[in-house]
Design a protein around this motif. Structure first.
Motif, PDB file in Angstrom:
ATOM      1  N   GLY A   1       0.874  -1.135  -0.137  1.00 60.41           N
ATOM      2  CA  GLY A   1       0.004  -0.080  -0.127  1.00 60.41           C
ATOM      3  C   GLY A   1       0.863   1.220  -0.127  1.00 60.41           C
ATOM      4  O   GLY A   1       0.469   2.125  -0.768  1.00 60.41           O
ATOM      5  N   TYR A   2       1.897   1.077   0.743  1.00 57.89           N
ATOM      6  CA  TYR A   2       2.957   2.324   0.609  1.00 57.89           C
ATOM      7  C   TYR A   2       3.291   2.503  -0.547  1.00 57.89           C
ATOM      8  O   TYR A   2       3.531   3.747  -1.178  1.00 57.89           O
ATOM      9  N   ALA A   3       3.833   1.681  -1.048  1.00 55.21           N
ATOM     10  CA  ALA A   3       4.621   1.707  -2.436  1.00 55.21           C
ATOM     11  C   ALA A   3       3.584   2.155  -3.324  1.00 55.21           C
ATOM     12  O   ALA A   3       3.909   2.842  -4.348  1.00 55.21           O
ATOM     13  N   SER A   4       2.378   1.702  -3.198  1.00 49.89           N
ATOM     14  CA  SER A   4       1.182   2.233  -4.127  1.00 49.89           C
ATOM     15  C   SER A   4       0.996   3.669  -4.333  1.00 49.89           C
ATOM     16  O   SER A   4       0.929   4.514  -5.391  1.00 49.89           O
ATOM     17  N   ARG A   5       1.087   4.085  -2.996  1.00 52.72           N
ATOM     18  CA  ARG A   5       1.228   5.772  -3.066  1.00 52.72           C
ATOM     19  C   ARG A   5       2.435   6.504  -3.842  1.00 52.72           C
ATOM     20  O   ARG A   5       1.837   7.207  -4.723  1.00 52.72           O
ATOM     21  N   LYS A   6       3.322   5.817  -3.601  1.00 59.78           N
ATOM     22  CA  LYS A   6       4.425   6.376  -4.135  1.00 59.78           C
ATOM     23  C   LYS A   6       4.318   6.310  -5.852  1.00 59.78           C
ATOM     24  O   LYS A   6       4.694   7.223  -6.678  1.00 59.78           O
ATOM     25  N   LEU A   7       3.940   5.268  -6.388  1.00 57.34           N
ATOM     26  CA  LEU A   7       3.597   4.946  -7.608  1.00 57.34           C
ATOM     27  C   LEU A   7       2.711   5.648  -8.213  1.00 57.34           C
ATOM     28  O   LEU A   7       2.749   6.128  -9.361  1.00 57.34           O
ATOM     29  N   LEU A   8       1.472   5.860  -7.610  1.00 56.05           N
ATOM     30  CA  LEU A   8       0.587   6.802  -8.121  1.00 56.05           C
ATOM     31  C   LEU A   8       1.130   8.278  -8.341  1.00 56.05           C
ATOM     32  O   LEU A   8       0.787   8.948  -9.015  1.00 56.05           O
ATOM     33  N   ASP A   9       1.819   8.548  -7.188  1.00 53.17           N
ATOM     34  CA  ASP A   9       2.282  10.020  -7.432  1.00 53.17           C
ATOM     35  C   ASP A   9       3.494  10.197  -8.442  1.00 53.17           C
ATOM     36  O   ASP A   9       3.425  11.190  -9.338  1.00 53.17           O
ATOM     37  N   LYS A  10       3.978   9.143  -8.730  1.00 55.28           N
ATOM     38  CA  LYS A  10       4.816   9.012 -10.008  1.00 55.28           C
ATOM     39  C   LYS A  10       4.057   9.095 -11.267  1.00 55.28           C
ATOM     40  O   LYS A  10       4.533   9.844 -12.313  1.00 55.28           O
TER      41      LYS A  10
ATOM     42  N   PHE B   1      -4.047   1.489   4.776  1.00 57.04           N
ATOM     43  CA  PHE B   1      -3.395   2.084   5.764  1.00 57.04           C
ATOM     44  C   PHE B   1      -1.793   2.584   5.303  1.00 57.04           C
ATOM     45  O   PHE B   1      -1.284   3.447   5.319  1.00 57.04           O
ATOM     46  N   GLY B   2      -1.346   1.446   4.527  1.00 56.38           N
ATOM     47  CA  GLY B   2       0.064   1.805   3.921  1.00 56.38           C
ATOM     48  C   GLY B   2      -0.074   2.800   2.874  1.00 56.38           C
ATOM     49  O   GLY B   2       0.783   3.648   3.037  1.00 56.38           O
ATOM     50  N   PHE B   3      -1.095   3.001   2.115  1.00 52.49           N
ATOM     51  CA  PHE B   3      -1.243   3.941   1.034  1.00 52.49           C
ATOM     52  C   PHE B   3      -1.464   5.257   1.649  1.00 52.49           C
ATOM     53  O   PHE B   3      -0.658   6.039   1.431  1.00 52.49           O
ATOM     54  N   ALA B   4      -1.998   5.409   2.872  1.00 56.62           N
ATOM     55  CA  ALA B   4      -2.314   6.574   3.719  1.00 56.62           C
ATOM     56  C   ALA B   4      -0.737   6.986   3.981  1.00 56.62           C
ATOM     57  O   ALA B   4      -0.269   8.224   4.153  1.00 56.62           O
ATOM     58  N   LEU B   5      -0.105   6.071   4.677  1.00 53.61           N
ATOM     59  CA  LEU B   5       1.049   6.481   5.369  1.00 53.61           C
ATOM     60  C   LEU B   5       2.188   6.800   4.343  1.00 53.61           C
ATOM     61  O   LEU B   5       3.085   7.637   4.660  1.00 53.61           O
ATOM     62  N   GLY B   6       2.002   6.486   3.045  1.00 54.67           N
ATOM     63  CA  GLY B   6       2.996   6.790   1.981  1.00 54.67           C
ATOM     64  C   GLY B   6       2.781   8.251   1.602  1.00 54.67           C
ATOM     65  O   GLY B   6       3.656   8.674   0.804  1.00 54.67           O
TER      66      GLY B   6
ATOM     67  N   ARG C   1      13.336   3.848 -15.862  1.00 57.98           N
ATOM     68  CA  ARG C   1      14.029   3.840 -14.548  1.00 57.98           C
ATOM     69  C   ARG C   1      13.321   2.997 -13.542  1.00 57.98           C
ATOM     70  O   ARG C   1      12.180   2.989 -13.633  1.00 57.98           O
ATOM     71  N   ARG C   2      14.403   2.587 -12.540  1.00 60.13           N
ATOM     72  CA  ARG C   2      13.511   2.070 -11.597  1.00 60.13           C
ATOM     73  C   ARG C   2      12.472   2.733 -10.903  1.00 60.13           C
ATOM     74  O   ARG C   2      12.654   4.044 -10.615  1.00 60.13           O
ATOM     75  N   PRO C   3      11.401   2.028 -10.406  1.00 60.56           N
ATOM     76  CA  PRO C   3      10.276   2.744  -9.436  1.00 60.56           C
ATOM     77  C   PRO C   3      10.782   3.491  -8.355  1.00 60.56           C
ATOM     78  O   PRO C   3      11.802   2.945  -7.825  1.00 60.56           O
ATOM     79  N   ILE C   4      10.313   4.801  -7.982  1.00 57.07           N
ATOM     80  CA  ILE C   4      10.701   5.372  -6.967  1.00 57.07           C
ATOM     81  C   ILE C   4      10.337   4.826  -5.618  1.00 57.07           C
ATOM     82  O   ILE C   4      10.857   5.321  -4.392  1.00 57.07           O
ATOM     83  N   ALA C   5       9.218   3.998  -5.744  1.00 60.87           N
ATOM     84  CA  ALA C   5       8.623   3.346  -4.450  1.00 60.87           C
ATOM     85  C   ALA C   5       9.249   2.076  -4.387  1.00 60.87           C
ATOM     86  O   ALA C   5      10.064   1.377  -5.235  1.00 60.87           O
ATOM     87  N   PRO C   6       9.145   1.600  -2.896  1.00 59.21           N
ATOM     88  CA  PRO C   6       9.601   0.199  -2.759  1.00 59.21           C
ATOM     89  C   PRO C   6       9.036  -0.785  -3.632  1.00 59.21           C
ATOM     90  O   PRO C   6       7.909  -0.386  -4.067  1.00 59.21           O
TER      91      PRO C   6
END
Length: 397
Positions: free
Chosen positions: A71-80, A230-235, A385-390
């Motif tokens: 979920g955390y990584a999904s937030r970073k990928l959405l931002d990207k 929860f992980g998405f919100a934390l991201g 490029r490698r994704p910026i999120a985990p």
């Protein structure tokens, strides 16, 4: 390191390390299942009750942790990605393509072993070209049978549900993070998720069968999807990191106490013994409490101790998804081939561990060097490029 510095980073190295460790542990966990008293695909003729306690202490939290990291990584990928449409397209490519490839190229060998265990008379090629694709159950199972790839299917489903949520009028990723910050007040981060998840679980556990499937496994979805959110919100720009740090002592007590309850129940009702409904309910609540408290403990560990880069991190993070895809069929086939040899259990375990890693690592090393194979094993094209999120959002179990 202060919290503002951690939040300003685009990539959280600590969550990468958490994911790498979790999937390395997953391989050991699955090999241990061969020798445990629990049901699994392939079983050693001799099982060891001594494995009940360590496996019981791992089971409640290992998958919820991965959904939280995803979920955390999904937030970073959405931002990207920039918008939900591009995010969905990216997730479809990185989850569905390797899922489909594994269903065609790897899972048939595992399902053939299952069929052989119940008397299937023909070889792998015959099964692969014909009987594997029968939708009606044949030789124990029908197509599709996801096996360990259920994690990828669930993660894709949660991603699609998240994208749908983000398309609702007035809703966006920032609002999701603000909703998550409600947990920052007082001791809510400790008790509120456990209470909500436990109530949801108890509401369905005696009504809805615990049947794996994207549209049937509501017992699992009511746990995993909120943890994914929860992980998405934390991201995002979340104020929860300091609260996670302050929650370590109570989280530790809850993890130990709930772990003792889970272990006691597993030891008291070993094998196929069915506990009374009250004990079953206590077991599920204890598992949820342990899962949530371990997420808080391990996220804090990732933030405070592991959030640093290393020359091997990028390669290991990239390798995790291909190794996840390949490891389960490798264990099943190797165990089926070698258990009849009657080896010492420690030798058998070492053989399975070494052989599984050798196959999975080879699968990754070859796949990453062949341009057309990279998307099939869950890797981005070399030009990207490698994704910026985990890399956890790529999938896995």
């Amino acid at each position: 390191m202060n919290d503002s510095t951690a939040l300003s980073r685009q990539r959280h190295y600590g969550l990468d390390w958490l994911r790498i460790g979790a999937f390395a542990l997953l391989i050991v966990y699955h090999i241990a299942q061969v020798f445990s008293t629990w049901d699994w695909v392939i079983k050693s003729p001799v099982t060891y009750p001594q494995l009940i306690a360590p496996l019981a202490l791992l089971t409640p939290w290992r998958l919820p942790l991965l959904f939280a990291v995803s979920g955390y990584a999904s937030r970073k990928l959405l931002d990207k990605s920039g918008d939900p449409g591009a995010f969905v397209a990216s997730r479809n490519r990185r989850l569905l393509i390797p899922w489909g490839f594994a269903m065609v190229a790897l899972i048939p060998a595992e399902m053939w072993v299952r069929a052989r265990e119940v008397g299937y008379p023909f070889g792998l090629i015959h099964y692969w070209l014909g009987d594997y694709w029968q939708i009606a159950p044949a030789w124990g199972h029908g197509f599709p049978s996801w096996e360990h790839l259920w994690f990828v299917a669930y993660l894709w489903g949660y991603t699609m549900a998240l994208a749908g949520l983000l398309l609702l009028p007035g809703w966006n990723a920032a609002r999701t993070s603000r909703a998550g910050d409600w947990l920052a007040k007082g001791a809510r981060l400790i008790w509120a998720p456990i209470a909500a998840l436990a109530l949801a679980k108890l509401a369905v556990m005696f009504v809805v069968p615990e049947k794996q499937g994207l549209f049937t496994d509501w017992n699992a979805h009511l746990l995993y999807f909120p943890i994914f959110l929860f992980g998405f919100a934390l991201g995002g720009k979340s104020g929860l990191w300091p609260v996670i740090a302050r929650s370590q002592r109570p989280a530790g007590f809850i993890a130990v106490g709930s772990g003792l309850v889970v272990t006691w129940i597993e030891l008291s009702y070993a094998g196929h013994a069915v506990p009374p409904h009250a004990i079953m309910a206590l077991d599920r609540v204890a598992r949820i409490a342990m899962a949530w408290s371990m997420i808080l403990l391990l996220f804090h560990l990732a933030e405070r101790r592991l959030n640093r880069d290393h020359p091997w991190r990028a390669t290991l993070a990239e390798a995790v998804f291909p190794l996840y895809i390949a490891h389960h069929p490798a264990i099943v086939v190797l165990a089926w081939l070698t258990l009849p040899w009657g080896l010492n259990p420690f030798v058998e375990f070492a053989l399975l561990l070494t052989g599984t890693f050798a196959f999975a690592v080879t699968f990754y090393l070859i796949g990453r060097e062949v341009a057309w194979l990279r998307p099939l094993i869950g890797l981005a094209p070399r030009s990207v490029r490698r994704p910026i999120a985990p890399a956890a959002a790529q999938g896995s179990a």
